[in-house]
Write a protein that holds these residues in place. Structure first.
Motif, mmCIF file in Angstrom:
data_model
loop_
_atom_site.group_PDB
_atom_site.id
_atom_site.type_symbol
_atom_site.label_atom_id
_atom_site.label_comp_id
_atom_site.label_asym_id
_atom_site.label_seq_id
_atom_site.Cartn_x
_atom_site.Cartn_y
_atom_site.Cartn_z
ATOM 1 N N GLN A 141 -9.347 6.026 3.618
ATOM 2 C CA GLN A 141 -8.281 5.925 4.581
ATOM 3 C C GLN A 141 -7.484 7.249 5.082
ATOM 4 O O GLN A 141 -7.286 7.583 6.369
ATOM 5 N N LYS B 155 -11.968 0.121 2.948
ATOM 6 C CA LYS B 155 -12.392 0.286 4.308
ATOM 7 C C LYS B 155 -11.880 -0.776 5.471
ATOM 8 O O LYS B 155 -11.511 -0.275 6.558
ATOM 9 N N THR B 156 -11.529 -1.813 5.011
ATOM 10 C CA THR B 156 -10.973 -2.654 5.965
ATOM 11 C C THR B 156 -9.688 -2.111 6.802
ATOM 12 O O THR B 156 -9.611 -2.284 7.727
ATOM 13 N N ARG C 46 -12.920 -3.395 -8.049
ATOM 14 C CA ARG C 46 -12.107 -2.892 -6.854
ATOM 15 C C ARG C 46 -10.906 -2.500 -6.641
ATOM 16 O O ARG C 46 -9.994 -2.962 -7.850
ATOM 17 N N ASP D 107 -13.683 -9.960 -1.130
ATOM 18 C CA ASP D 107 -12.661 -9.116 -2.120
ATOM 19 C C ASP D 107 -11.710 -10.302 -2.496
ATOM 20 O O ASP D 107 -10.825 -10.736 -2.338
ATOM 21 N N TYR E 68 0.856 -1.304 0.075
ATOM 22 C CA TYR E 68 -0.193 0.093 -0.080
ATOM 23 C C TYR E 68 0.952 1.237 -0.078
ATOM 24 O O TYR E 68 1.485 1.459 1.091
ATOM 25 N N GLY F 17 -14.949 -1.637 -2.491
ATOM 26 C CA GLY F 17 -13.472 -1.944 -2.688
ATOM 27 C C GLY F 17 -12.475 -0.795 -2.733
ATOM 28 O O GLY F 17 -11.657 -0.816 -3.136
HETATM 29 N N1 ATP Z 1 -3.881 1.947 0.472
HETATM 30 C C1 ATP Z 1 -4.195 0.882 -0.364
HETATM 31 N N2 ATP Z 1 -3.232 0.816 -1.277
HETATM 32 C C2 ATP Z 1 -3.383 -0.314 -2.186
HETATM 33 N N3 ATP Z 1 -4.308 -1.273 -2.018
HETATM 34 C C3 ATP Z 1 -5.453 -1.115 -1.242
HETATM 35 C C4 ATP Z 1 -5.109 -0.111 -0.178
HETATM 36 N N4 ATP Z 1 -6.165 -0.425 0.652
HETATM 37 C C5 ATP Z 1 -6.829 -1.243 0.446
HETATM 38 N N5 ATP Z 1 -6.169 -2.017 -0.732
HETATM 39 C C6 ATP Z 1 -6.721 -3.028 -1.289
HETATM 40 O O1 ATP Z 1 -7.880 -2.701 -2.020
HETATM 41 C C7 ATP Z 1 -8.725 -4.000 -1.669
HETATM 42 C C8 ATP Z 1 -10.247 -3.516 -1.227
HETATM 43 O O2 ATP Z 1 -10.283 -3.123 0.114
HETATM 44 P P1 ATP Z 1 -11.440 -3.592 1.087
HETATM 45 O O3 ATP Z 1 -11.800 -5.141 0.912
HETATM 46 O O4 ATP Z 1 -11.184 -2.970 2.331
HETATM 47 O O5 ATP Z 1 -12.752 -2.780 0.388
HETATM 48 P P2 ATP Z 1 -13.795 -2.202 1.086
HETATM 49 O O6 ATP Z 1 -14.090 -0.861 0.982
HETATM 50 O O7 ATP Z 1 -14.054 -2.687 2.456
HETATM 51 O O8 ATP Z 1 -14.908 -2.915 0.175
HETATM 52 P P3 ATP Z 1 -16.380 -3.235 0.504
HETATM 53 O O9 ATP Z 1 -17.516 -2.345 0.568
HETATM 54 O O10 ATP Z 1 -16.545 -4.278 -0.918
HETATM 55 O O11 ATP Z 1 -16.339 -4.263 1.561
HETATM 56 C C9 ATP Z 1 -8.294 -4.965 -1.246
HETATM 57 O O12 ATP Z 1 -7.702 -5.951 -1.922
HETATM 58 C C10 ATP Z 1 -7.052 -4.226 -0.626
HETATM 59 O O13 ATP Z 1 -5.878 -4.932 -0.199
#
Ligand code: ATP
Length: 622
Positions: free
Chosen positions: A190, A213-214, A516, A488, A183, A210
């Protein structure tokens, strides 16, 4: 009885090498042994009589290079909080009551190592620090795609966003893991959410599927636990554990995924993450919990079971995160969530820190959510409930009886365009479990390897189906809504809504399984008369995401009465903080903080011109 590399030995040794060391572990009067250095050290019950591990402690990767001199951060600066933890009676034994921490603080580098239980490297064997630093950004990720997204925050004194991870004081060990994840820069959610949470504020955050948020809720939790002081843990049943953070999610697979992610983020930080979900043997999860837990990731049903068995206490919870929070608070889950959050022993809002995340947040759920929050910040990245422009959305009019042949045409075309004739990963959503099985059977009969995931399959079958889909062995996954949220899965090129859902928010989550992390994706929906009530919100959503809306759908939309998908007040989506609504501000109300089920909460002024809110909260909700 000696465990040469037990957490206690390591903590004691590490403590001696570090500044700010407290007294030795024997001071807690617990059962002890003697370290190599001759100091008496405590060995928790579950580690006694275990064979020594011949493994050395996990190698330090942060080393003395840490630029952060706060205790609890990276490298050798772990000693202070670790010593602090294990000196506390009730935490690491002292009668056996310590559930959470024992074993949680092992390696010099901040990892954990409990006799035979050594922290597994979640990055696999290719984790090479040099490589971590030299490698480029996560390939194929184009977060510039998110740069233009409007962001709305509301609440008192909202902490400002950051532009880089370097600006955020997350701690050296966590920063290294962020780099291991490749990342390079924070996503918009974030950039805003992490500083807000690090400042200790409650948060209701809405950001597109995507968009990361995690990590936005995991980073502040891990960082907070790394640096935090832990109050004394109560003495309770010897087998009760006391996690410091609880992350709830609606499905087993999503909980597993969050657990996997959180383990990566917390690698060698000393923070222990455990997952508990239904359908899997509880005894295995109990054993895992007994080995120590800081962050518990769980589905609500299994957690209630653990709470009722008094194997988990929420008394020490400092962080509560609800992923897919709107789903967690809708009619299906709300009673269970209220039981967990309000009727067990969890500290109230204002004492614990609460974070709610989702891509969709209908206003009625925002209202409900206030019971769980204190003086919170509302954050919306993009319109609440909007889909991302990265997904090309198509809607086709397909009669019920033609759906299968239409799907077949799509799959044939896709195969023809695929790389070396390979089928791109395609996720097909259907309404019912029976429908899923029957479509899967039909696809397989017609030469398209497919599998299914739905609530009638055993957990083992569900997990196997996901693995087989991810690997490409069965590139078509037929799913019910159990796979709609959060998952994901890399390389999902196409989401087909074979049966459209009744609710537009479900549609948003379903199509969000593609497109995503800055990548593009395709979503095709089969629409017919049965979906008339979805016409309007669907047309609006597509328009908002700059998609081509077929003329026939616009006509349907014009005729439709909207039903439950039509949200009053101009927009279909809870486009923003509901506290800004005039109906909410009516009467110059003065809301107060605290999880009062009558709806009291801390929206302490500063929203859309309201000068404080009053106890007449229920009238504002009418
Ligand atoms: N800062 C970052 N740089 C690169 N990749 C990232 C970064 N933050 C998250 N990701 C990647 O982006 C993808 C999506 O992240 P995540 O699953 O947290 O999305 P989300 O917003 O929770 O989606 P959803 O609403 O479907 O739950 C994951 O594969 C994660 O590893």
């Amino acid at each position: 009885m000696t465990t040469r590399t037990s957490w206690a030995d390591l903590a004691a040794n590490s403590a001696a090498e570090n500044v700010g060391v407290g007294s030795s572990s024997a001071s807690n009067g617990a059962v002890g042994t003697t370290s190599a250095a001759g100091r008496p050290v405590y060995v928790p019950p579950h580690l006694r009589n275990r064979p020594s591990s011949s493994d050395p402690p996990a190698p330090t990767s942060t080393g003395a290079a840490s630029s952060n001199d706060r205790p609890g951060y990276g490298g050798s600066r772990w000693a202070a909080p670790r010593t602090d933890y294990y000196n506390r009676s009730g935490y690491s034994g002292g009668g056996g009551g310590g559930g959470g921490r024992p074993g949680g603080w092992g390696g010099r580098s901040g990892g954990w190592d409990r006799g035979r239980d050594r922290e597994v490297n979640p990055f696999g064997n290719d984790d090479d620090t040099e490589q971590v630093f030299s490698e480029q950004e996560n390939t194929g990720i184009n977060f510039d795609a998110y740069e233009d997204i409007p962001v709305e925050t509301s609440g008192d004194n909202v902490p400002p966003p950051v532009n880089t991870f370097a600006e955020i004081d997350l701690g050296e060990a966590l920063n290294l893991n962020i780099r291991r994840c490749k990342y390079v820069k924070p996503t918009p959610v974030q950039r805003h959410a992490i500083p807000i949470s690090l400042a200790g504020r409650d948060l209701m955050a809405c950001a597109q599927t995507g968009s990361g948020k995690t990590a936005a809720f995991c980073f502040p939790i891990i960082s907070g636990i790394m640096r935090g002081q832990v109050p004394q843990r109560p003495l309770r049943g010897a087998r009760t554990v006391y996690p410091l953070a609880l992350i709830l999610s609606p499905t087993r697979e999503l909980s597993m995924q969050i657990h996997e992610e959180a383990k990566k983020f917390s690698y060698q930080t000393g923070v222990k993450v455990v997952v508990a979900y239904g359908g899997a043997p509880i005894n295995q999860q109990l054993r895992e919990l007994e080995r120590g837990v800081d962050i518990l990731v769980a589905t609500p049903g299994r957690l209630v079971d653990l709470l009722e068995r008094a194997r988990v206490s929420l008394q020490m919870i400092r962080y509560l995160a609800l992923d897919e929070a709107d789903r967690m608070l809708d009619m299906g889950f709300e009673p269970q969530i209220r039981k967990i959050v309000e009727q067990m022993d969890m500290p109230p809002p204002g004492v614990r820190q609460t974070m709610l995340f989702s891509a969709t947040f209908p206003k009625e759920i925002q209202r409900l959510a206030c019971d769980f929050l204190a003086n919170y910040v509302f954050l919306a990245v993009g319109r609440v409930g909007s889909s991302t422009d990265l997904i090309v959305q198509r809607v086709e009019f397909v009669h019920e009886s033609d759906k299968r042949s239409h799907l077949m045409d799509l799959l044939h075309a896709q195969r023809a365009n695929g790389v070396q004739g390979k089928q791109a990963l395609t996720l097909v959503f259907v309404e019912t479990k029976k429908g899923a099985d029957s479509l899967e059977h039909w696809l397989c009969m017609n030469g398209f390897p497919a599998t299914t995931i739905h609530g009638d399959r055993s957990q083992q079958e569900r997990e196997q189906a996901l693995r087989s889909f991810k690997s490409g062995a069965t590139p078509i996954l037929v799913a019910t809504d159990v796979a709609a949220r959060g998952l994901d899965i890399p390389h999902v090129a196409h989401v087909v809504n074979f049966d459209l859902p009744n609710d537009i928010d479900d549609y948003v989550h379903r199509i969000g399984r593609t497109g995503r992390a800055g990548k593009t994706g395709l979503a095709t929906a089969f629409f017919n008369d049965n979906n008339a009530s979805l016409a309007r919100p669907l047309a609006d959503l597509m328009q908002e995401a700059n998609q081509e809306v077929p003329a026939w759908l616009t006509r349907y939309a014009a005729r439709s009465f909207g039903g439950r998908n039509r949200r009053p007040g101009g927009g279909r989506f809870g486009g923003r903080d509901f506290r800004r609504d005039s109906s909410f501000n009516r009467g110059n109300l003065d809301y107060y903080g605290g999880g009062n089920s009558a709806g009291g909460y801390a929206a302490s002024g500063g929203y859309g011109g309201g000068s404080g809110y009053g106890p007449g909260v229920t009238s504002a909700w009418d």
